[in-house]
Enzyme design. Structure first.
Site, PDB file in Angstrom:
ATOM      1  N   ALA A 150       0.800  -1.224   0.000  1.00 48.65           N
ATOM      2  CA  ALA A 150       0.000   0.000   0.000  1.00 48.65           C
ATOM      3  C   ALA A 150       0.829   1.269   0.000  1.00 48.65           C
ATOM      4  O   ALA A 150       0.379   2.312  -0.477  1.00 48.65           O
ATOM      5  CB  ALA A 150      -0.936   0.000   1.204  1.00 48.65           C
ATOM      6  N   GLN A 227       0.779  -6.556  -3.776  1.00 47.20           N
ATOM      7  CA  GLN A 227      -0.457  -6.768  -3.038  1.00 47.20           C
ATOM      8  C   GLN A 227      -1.503  -5.734  -3.438  1.00 47.20           C
ATOM      9  O   GLN A 227      -2.659  -5.847  -3.046  1.00 47.20           O
ATOM     10  CB  GLN A 227      -0.180  -6.665  -1.535  1.00 47.20           C
ATOM     11  CG  GLN A 227       0.750  -7.742  -0.995  1.00 47.20           C
ATOM     12  CD  GLN A 227       1.170  -7.448   0.437  1.00 47.20           C
ATOM     13  OE1 GLN A 227       2.017  -6.606   0.697  1.00 47.20           O
ATOM     14  NE2 GLN A 227       0.557  -8.150   1.373  1.00 47.20           N
ATOM     15  N   VAL A 229      -4.079  -3.550  -5.813  1.00 46.95           N
ATOM     16  CA  VAL A 229      -5.039  -3.926  -6.853  1.00 46.95           C
ATOM     17  C   VAL A 229      -5.312  -2.765  -7.806  1.00 46.95           C
ATOM     18  O   VAL A 229      -6.200  -2.864  -8.656  1.00 46.95           O
ATOM     19  CB  VAL A 229      -6.369  -4.406  -6.220  1.00 46.95           C
ATOM     20  CG1 VAL A 229      -6.145  -5.641  -5.376  1.00 46.95           C
ATOM     21  CG2 VAL A 229      -7.027  -3.303  -5.396  1.00 46.95           C
ATOM     22  N   HIS A 245      -3.343 -10.036  -5.387  1.00 48.23           N
ATOM     23  CA  HIS A 245      -4.715  -9.838  -4.905  1.00 48.23           C
ATOM     24  C   HIS A 245      -5.657  -9.375  -6.001  1.00 48.23           C
ATOM     25  O   HIS A 245      -6.772  -8.921  -5.717  1.00 48.23           O
ATOM     26  CB  HIS A 245      -4.722  -8.849  -3.742  1.00 48.23           C
ATOM     27  CG  HIS A 245      -3.975  -9.337  -2.541  1.00 48.23           C
ATOM     28  ND1 HIS A 245      -3.552  -8.503  -1.526  1.00 48.23           N
ATOM     29  CD2 HIS A 245      -3.566 -10.588  -2.191  1.00 48.23           C
ATOM     30  CE1 HIS A 245      -2.927  -9.227  -0.602  1.00 48.23           C
ATOM     31  NE2 HIS A 245      -2.920 -10.482  -0.982  1.00 48.23           N
ATOM     32  N   CYS A 274     -25.797 -14.628 -16.928  1.00 49.58           N
ATOM     33  CA  CYS A 274     -26.590 -15.361 -15.929  1.00 49.58           C
ATOM     34  C   CYS A 274     -27.331 -14.445 -14.968  1.00 49.58           C
ATOM     35  O   CYS A 274     -27.992 -14.936 -14.043  1.00 49.58           O
ATOM     36  CB  CYS A 274     -25.699 -16.330 -15.161  1.00 49.58           C
ATOM     37  SG  CYS A 274     -24.575 -15.521 -13.998  1.00 49.58           S
ATOM     38  N   SER A 313       3.216  -3.439   5.100  1.00 47.07           N
ATOM     39  CA  SER A 313       3.381  -3.742   6.516  1.00 47.07           C
ATOM     40  C   SER A 313       3.626  -5.225   6.762  1.00 47.07           C
ATOM     41  O   SER A 313       3.902  -5.632   7.891  1.00 47.07           O
ATOM     42  CB  SER A 313       2.147  -3.293   7.298  1.00 47.07           C
ATOM     43  OG  SER A 313       0.989  -3.969   6.821  1.00 47.07           O
ATOM     44  N   ASN A 334      10.006   1.435   3.784  1.00 44.48           N
ATOM     45  CA  ASN A 334       8.635   1.867   4.067  1.00 44.48           C
ATOM     46  C   ASN A 334       8.672   3.153   4.879  1.00 44.48           C
ATOM     47  O   ASN A 334       9.671   3.472   5.526  1.00 44.48           O
ATOM     48  CB  ASN A 334       7.887   0.779   4.833  1.00 44.48           C
ATOM     49  CG  ASN A 334       6.377   0.947   4.763  1.00 44.48           C
ATOM     50  OD1 ASN A 334       5.853   1.692   3.930  1.00 44.48           O
ATOM     51  ND2 ASN A 334       5.662   0.260   5.632  1.00 44.48           N
TER      52      ASN A 334
END
Length: 373
Positions: A150, A227, A229, A245, A274, A313, A334
């Protein structure tokens, strides 16, 4: 800016002052000190003591001669002007101490000039610099992979979910990002991801994303497992990407898996095949990572000589296990250093991801230019 600096001078006796640059010689020293401001900038002061340094000065350095006393004076908030205030010959003096945040910027200024004491500058600026150590590892590694999280996205403007100021503080992730929410509370699920998609589309990759794309093109990194998206790594130009992810801009039917357009989801339409509920193609709580994505990441990290963990993290399994697969060097970068972080990392570098990668990029260009020889 001027008023803030003036106020800081009044408070000087009660604030924390860091050494930015200390220059020494026989019998004395000249020191640039600074206070880091709330906005991340610095206010600089200079200290000087009488010394034998007068033998490197000439008539054009009269301003510096006035400083050769134990007094401390404020010089402002601009590093370049602060360094100039040390006199025209500051680069020729021997460096004794340099603040870690300024080692590379100081060295760039020094190598632009011919100095007789380059060895001393190089020893302090480069050999004791964890970023330069990392640049050397990247340069020599035959297989370097990245795990991003992130922290890469927040610098583009996206809200973080897991930091101290993240969204998860005000929302239970298990209620909204869960498989059961699609069937039991689709309105909440749809509203949450609609907002997330619209937010992602408002922003774009930052300099750090583009630098990683450059490194892939140059052969300095060989794969990124993310990680995130948001798809920003792909937009920036990376090709060897594993989105562990999923991708929030990829839409499918929750029931039959048929692909659909982002616009259909945003307009709250159902599957055209559907009539099932549409959803972003991301991994929700209660779902497993895609086998192909995990297997590719597993192979990359298992054979890696160097692993860069950037902006995560490491709280989410199984992605947080990937750095453990390598027998090579591991580096953690980080803005925040979690208390429960695995201490076995070879290097741990705190700072804004974009700034760290930009400085690393300059170092790599310097190393590959051959100038360090």
């Amino acid at each position: 800016m001027k008023s803030r600096c003036a106020n800081l001078l009044v408070e000087y006796g009660g604030i924390r002052i860091d050494t930015i640059l200390k220059l020494g010689g026989e019998g004395g020293s000249l020191t640039l000190i600074g206070k880091k401001n709330d906005d991340g900038g610095w206010t600089f002061f200079r200290e000087s003591q009488e010394s034998a340094m007068t033998d490197v000065l000439d008539e054009e350095d009269q301003d510096l001669l006035l400083l050769l006393n134990p007094r401390t004076r404020m010089i402002g908030c601009d590093l370049e002007l602060a360094l100039k205030s040390l006199g025209r010959h500051w680069k020729q003096l021997r460096p004794v101490e340099i603040h870690p945040d300024f080692r590379w910027s100081m060295y760039k200024l020094v190598i632009e000039s011919r100095v007789s004491n380059l060895y001393h500058w190089k020893k302090i600026c480069l050999k004791n610099n964890p970023l330069y150590q990392l640049a050397e590892w990247i340069s020599s590694s035959k297989h370097t992979v990245v795990l991003s999280g992130a922290g890469m996205s927040t610098e583009s403007g996206l809200p973080d979910f897991r930091s101290r100021d993240g969204w998860w503080r005000n929302m239970d992730p298990h209620k909204v990002a869960n498989v059961t929410a699609i069937e039991e509370n689709y309105e909440l699920f749809w509203g949450f991801y609609k907002y997330r998609i619209e937010t992602v589309e408002q922003y774009s990759p930052h300099i750090g994303h583009h630098i990683l794309a450059k490194w892939e093109k140059n052969g300095w990194i060989h794969g990124i497992s993310t990680q995130n998206v948001d798809g920003y790594h792909v937009v920036a130009g990376n090709h060897n990407i594993v989105e562990l992810h999923g991708n929030i801009r990829s839409i499918r039917c929750h029931y039959c898996g048929r692909s659909s357009d982002v616009a259909d989801f945003l307009n709250r339409l159902n599957c055209s095949s559907c009539q099932g509920p549409l959803r972003p193609n991301v991994v929700l709580f209660g779902e497993m990572l895609p086998d192909n994505a995990w297997n590719q990441a597993f192979q990359w990290f298992h054979r890696a000589e160097l692993v860069l963990v950037i902006g995560t993290s490491l709280q989410v399994a199984p992605a947080n296990q990937l750095p453990c697969l390598t027998s090579g060097h591991t580096v953690y970068m980080n803005m925040e250093m979690p208390e429960e972080l695995d201490p076995s990392f070879d290097l741990m570098i705190k700072g804004k991801v974009g700034q760290l990668l930009a400085e690393l990029d300059e170092m790599l260009d310097y190393i590959h230019s051959g100038k360090e020889e």
